[in-house]
Design a protein around this motif. Structure first.
Motif, mmCIF file in Angstrom:
data_model
loop_
_atom_site.group_PDB
_atom_site.id
_atom_site.type_symbol
_atom_site.label_atom_id
_atom_site.label_comp_id
_atom_site.label_asym_id
_atom_site.label_seq_id
_atom_site.Cartn_x
_atom_site.Cartn_y
_atom_site.Cartn_z
ATOM 1 N N GLY A 29 0.777 -1.092 0.112
ATOM 2 C CA GLY A 29 -0.032 -0.001 -0.066
ATOM 3 C C GLY A 29 1.008 1.209 0.137
ATOM 4 O O GLY A 29 2.006 1.224 -0.332
ATOM 5 N N VAL A 30 0.146 2.319 0.494
ATOM 6 C CA VAL A 30 0.860 3.555 0.609
ATOM 7 C C VAL A 30 0.077 4.630 1.284
ATOM 8 O O VAL A 30 -1.151 4.218 1.755
ATOM 9 C CB VAL A 30 0.910 4.380 -0.959
ATOM 10 C CG1 VAL A 30 -0.564 4.848 -1.462
ATOM 11 C CG2 VAL A 30 1.717 5.505 -1.187
ATOM 12 N N SER A 31 0.696 5.618 1.875
ATOM 13 C CA SER A 31 0.021 6.507 2.849
ATOM 14 C C SER A 31 0.026 7.882 2.071
ATOM 15 O O SER A 31 0.974 8.076 1.281
ATOM 16 C CB SER A 31 0.767 6.847 3.975
ATOM 17 O OG SER A 31 2.102 7.355 3.967
ATOM 18 N N TYR A 32 -1.201 8.457 2.172
ATOM 19 C CA TYR A 32 -1.122 9.919 1.880
ATOM 20 C C TYR A 32 -1.155 10.785 2.990
ATOM 21 O O TYR A 32 -1.916 10.727 3.754
ATOM 22 C CB TYR A 32 -2.537 10.179 1.007
ATOM 23 C CG TYR A 32 -2.737 9.151 -0.223
ATOM 24 C CD1 TYR A 32 -1.891 8.915 -1.031
ATOM 25 C CD2 TYR A 32 -3.869 8.368 0.043
ATOM 26 C CE1 TYR A 32 -2.199 7.975 -2.096
ATOM 27 C CE2 TYR A 32 -4.216 7.633 -0.663
ATOM 28 C CZ TYR A 32 -3.469 7.246 -1.833
ATOM 29 O OH TYR A 32 -3.518 6.288 -2.825
ATOM 30 N N ALA A 170 1.925 1.386 3.352
ATOM 31 C CA ALA A 170 1.067 2.264 4.264
ATOM 32 C C ALA A 170 1.602 2.161 5.568
ATOM 33 O O ALA A 170 2.346 1.218 6.064
ATOM 34 C CB ALA A 170 -0.224 1.328 4.355
ATOM 35 N N LEU A 171 1.444 3.295 6.420
ATOM 36 C CA LEU A 171 1.939 3.198 7.906
ATOM 37 C C LEU A 171 1.657 2.005 8.694
ATOM 38 O O LEU A 171 2.411 1.530 9.488
ATOM 39 C CB LEU A 171 1.756 4.572 8.446
ATOM 40 C CG LEU A 171 2.034 5.785 7.811
ATOM 41 C CD1 LEU A 171 1.348 7.084 8.590
ATOM 42 C CD2 LEU A 171 3.426 5.876 7.473
ATOM 43 N N SER A 172 0.392 1.551 8.497
ATOM 44 C CA SER A 172 0.002 0.388 9.226
ATOM 45 C C SER A 172 0.762 -1.027 9.039
ATOM 46 O O SER A 172 0.884 -1.894 9.874
ATOM 47 C CB SER A 172 -1.561 -0.110 8.758
ATOM 48 O OG SER A 172 -1.657 -0.451 7.711
ATOM 49 N N GLU A 173 1.690 -0.862 7.785
ATOM 50 C CA GLU A 173 2.525 -2.012 7.625
ATOM 51 C C GLU A 173 3.801 -2.102 8.472
ATOM 52 O O GLU A 173 4.474 -3.166 8.723
ATOM 53 C CB GLU A 173 2.897 -2.187 6.297
ATOM 54 C CG GLU A 173 1.683 -2.204 5.420
ATOM 55 C CD GLU A 173 1.334 -3.982 5.209
ATOM 56 O OE1 GLU A 173 2.093 -4.402 5.842
ATOM 57 O OE2 GLU A 173 0.152 -4.008 4.894
ATOM 58 N N LYS A 174 4.241 -0.861 8.967
ATOM 59 C CA LYS A 174 5.234 -0.583 9.741
ATOM 60 C C LYS A 174 6.811 -1.220 9.353
ATOM 61 O O LYS A 174 7.287 -2.041 10.211
ATOM 62 C CB LYS A 174 4.970 -1.307 11.182
ATOM 63 C CG LYS A 174 3.698 -0.792 11.823
ATOM 64 C CD LYS A 174 3.903 -1.122 13.369
ATOM 65 C CE LYS A 174 2.428 -0.681 14.052
ATOM 66 N NZ LYS A 174 2.454 0.487 13.986
ATOM 67 N N LEU A 175 6.792 -0.750 7.990
ATOM 68 C CA LEU A 175 7.888 -1.490 7.209
ATOM 69 C C LEU A 175 9.238 -0.515 7.725
ATOM 70 O O LEU A 175 9.122 0.581 7.809
ATOM 71 C CB LEU A 175 7.819 -1.222 5.916
ATOM 72 C CG LEU A 175 6.556 -1.952 5.060
ATOM 73 C CD1 LEU A 175 6.471 -1.460 3.704
ATOM 74 C CD2 LEU A 175 6.816 -3.475 5.182
ATOM 75 N N PRO A 176 10.484 -1.266 7.562
ATOM 76 C CA PRO A 176 11.781 -0.560 7.853
ATOM 77 C C PRO A 176 11.686 0.505 6.525
ATOM 78 O O PRO A 176 11.149 0.210 5.339
ATOM 79 C CB PRO A 176 12.650 -1.525 7.501
ATOM 80 C CG PRO A 176 12.109 -2.720 7.674
ATOM 81 C CD PRO A 176 10.491 -2.685 7.413
ATOM 82 N N TRP A 177 11.905 1.804 6.932
ATOM 83 C CA TRP A 177 12.036 2.747 5.758
ATOM 84 C C TRP A 177 12.773 2.466 4.605
ATOM 85 O O TRP A 177 12.230 2.580 3.477
ATOM 86 C CB TRP A 177 12.725 4.065 6.561
ATOM 87 C CG TRP A 177 12.705 5.255 5.866
ATOM 88 C CD1 TRP A 177 11.423 6.119 5.262
ATOM 89 C CD2 TRP A 177 13.682 5.834 4.764
ATOM 90 N NE1 TRP A 177 11.895 7.162 4.604
ATOM 91 C CE2 TRP A 177 13.276 7.021 4.316
ATOM 92 C CE3 TRP A 177 15.093 5.349 4.569
ATOM 93 C CZ2 TRP A 177 14.121 7.643 3.252
ATOM 94 C CZ3 TRP A 177 16.028 5.966 3.652
ATOM 95 C CH2 TRP A 177 15.371 7.245 3.071
ATOM 96 N N ILE A 178 13.837 1.897 4.681
ATOM 97 C CA ILE A 178 14.643 1.695 3.842
ATOM 98 C C ILE A 178 14.138 0.580 2.644
ATOM 99 O O ILE A 178 14.454 0.748 1.427
ATOM 100 C CB ILE A 178 16.189 1.072 3.928
ATOM 101 C CG1 ILE A 178 17.166 1.360 2.899
ATOM 102 C CG2 ILE A 178 16.016 -0.123 4.760
ATOM 103 C CD1 ILE A 178 17.388 2.498 2.350
#
Length: 383
Positions: A29-32, A170-178
């Protein structure tokens, strides 16, 4: 969500979008992102994509309560951030729109609205007081549109960085930024490295405690890590030592040769990423090409030219201003091999690429006799 005591997050996750900009897969996903600054006067920092309108408006209403916003700061007019400018302006007729001259020359292309008496035109270094918060504006043309600007909040030391420092996910995925930031940068912003370098120099003297991008998480700790990545990427320097083996294969023979080469490189202690250009999305291949310092390109001849998946990959590299790498070529051809010649013609239009003198030519399927040429090519690739 509190960003600081006075700055609230109003953005929305989109976990159902399949292709960002209708071309980049976003499996997470993606966050806006949108933010609200609450002070004597209130400022909304950008809107969101039309896909997220209703949820965003609920967020804005929940943050503002009975207050009306005094300003909408427009960092970037791309529709994933600006789709709701018209809607918000209609809801709050006293709200002023803050942008630069280019913003307001482009805005009528997206919205038919009367802006009389409603615009605040920000020039480089201009400031806007909200009370205890003072916003300072820096123009960032071609990062990655001509009207882009970033905003620095002097009180909380927050840089609102537009698409800079953004990431897929998406922010809910809490992925490492990189994990998705590199792919986002090289595919969305990668062409505009000199403009990113200019912006980094402009903002280098600011005391930044936090970066608030328009996609991805708010960055609060070890900001030097993110700044260093952006400096590397925007200067077209390799991030890691290693080899991308990018191959396109019609019937599997070119793939067999490419994977054999990839294994030899691994056995020699090299970091290797091997990607099938017919099946792996090109955005991942472009990311890997920017990440590593060397590349092996393997493709068959097709209709007297270059197999289209390889041609498409090279087109994307050229479009993103790819440069400063060492490259080896492997071609396959049953009767008239032309792939290496065609690859070289495209690569020769790019900057500062070193192409190995030894080209490996496979005649239909790799033979024992080809291994000597492969060894020579890989020795050149190490240099």
């Amino acid at each position: 969500m509190f960003v600081t005591d006075d700055i609230r997050y109003a953005g929305v996750d989109d976990t159902t979008l399949d292709l960002f900009e209708s071309q980049y897969p976003v499996p997470y996903g993606v966050s806006y992102n949108s933010y609200v600054i609450l002070d004597e006067k209130t400022a909304i920092m950008d809107t969101v994509d039309a896909r997220a309108t209703e949820e965003w408006l609920k967020n804005i209403s929940g943050i503002l309560g009975d207050r009306e916003p005094d300003y909408l700061v427009i960092s970037h007019l791309e529709p994933d951030h600006a789709a709701n400018i018209g809607r918000l302006a209609e809801m709050y007729p006293e709200m002023k729109l803050v942008g630069n001259a280019k913003t307001f020359s482009m805005l009528p292309q997206f919205f038919e609205m009367d802006l009389t008496g409603r615009t605040v035109v920000a020039k480089e270094g201009d400031e806007l007081s909200l009370g205890s918060h003072t916003l300072k504006f820096f123009l960032a043309p071609m990062v990655h549109w001509p009207e882009v600007m970033v905003t620095y909040d002097e009180k909380d030391k927050v840089l609102f960085s537009a698409d800079g420092f953004g990431t897929f996910g998406a922010l809910s995925e809490k992925l490492p930024w990189i994990q998705e930031a590199r792919r986002y940068y090289v595919n969305i912003v990668g062409k505009y490295g000199p403009s990113v370098q200019m912006l980094l120099k402009k903002t280098a003297g600011l005391d930044v405690a936090m970066i608030c991008p328009l996609h991805g998480p708010v960055l609060k700790e070890d900001l030097s890590f993110y700044l260093d990545k952006y400096n590397t990427w925007s200067s077209y320097a390799p991030e890691d030592q290693g080899v991308l083996v990018a191959y396109a294969s019609m019937h599997g023979n070119t793939k067999d040769a490419a994977l054999c080469i990839a294994q030899q490189l691994r056995d020699a202690g090299e970091k290797v990423i091997a990607l099938d250009l017919s099946r792996d999305d090109v955005s991942y291949a472009v990311e890997a090409a920017f990440r590593l310092d060397r590349m092996v390109l393997a493709a068959p001849t097709y209709d007297g030219g270059l197999f289209p998946p390889m041609e498409d990959f090279l087109y994307h590299l050229k479009a993103k201003n790819f440069q400063n790498r060492r490259i080896a070529l492997v071609e396959n051809g049953s009767w008239g091999p032309m792939a290496a010649k065609k690859m070289r013609e495209i690569l020769d239009t790019m900057k500062n690429l070193t192409i190995c003198d030894t080209t490996v030519t496979i005649r239909s399927a790799m033979k024992e006799a080809d291994k000597e040429t492969i060894a020579k090519m890989l020795e050149e690739l190490k240099a």
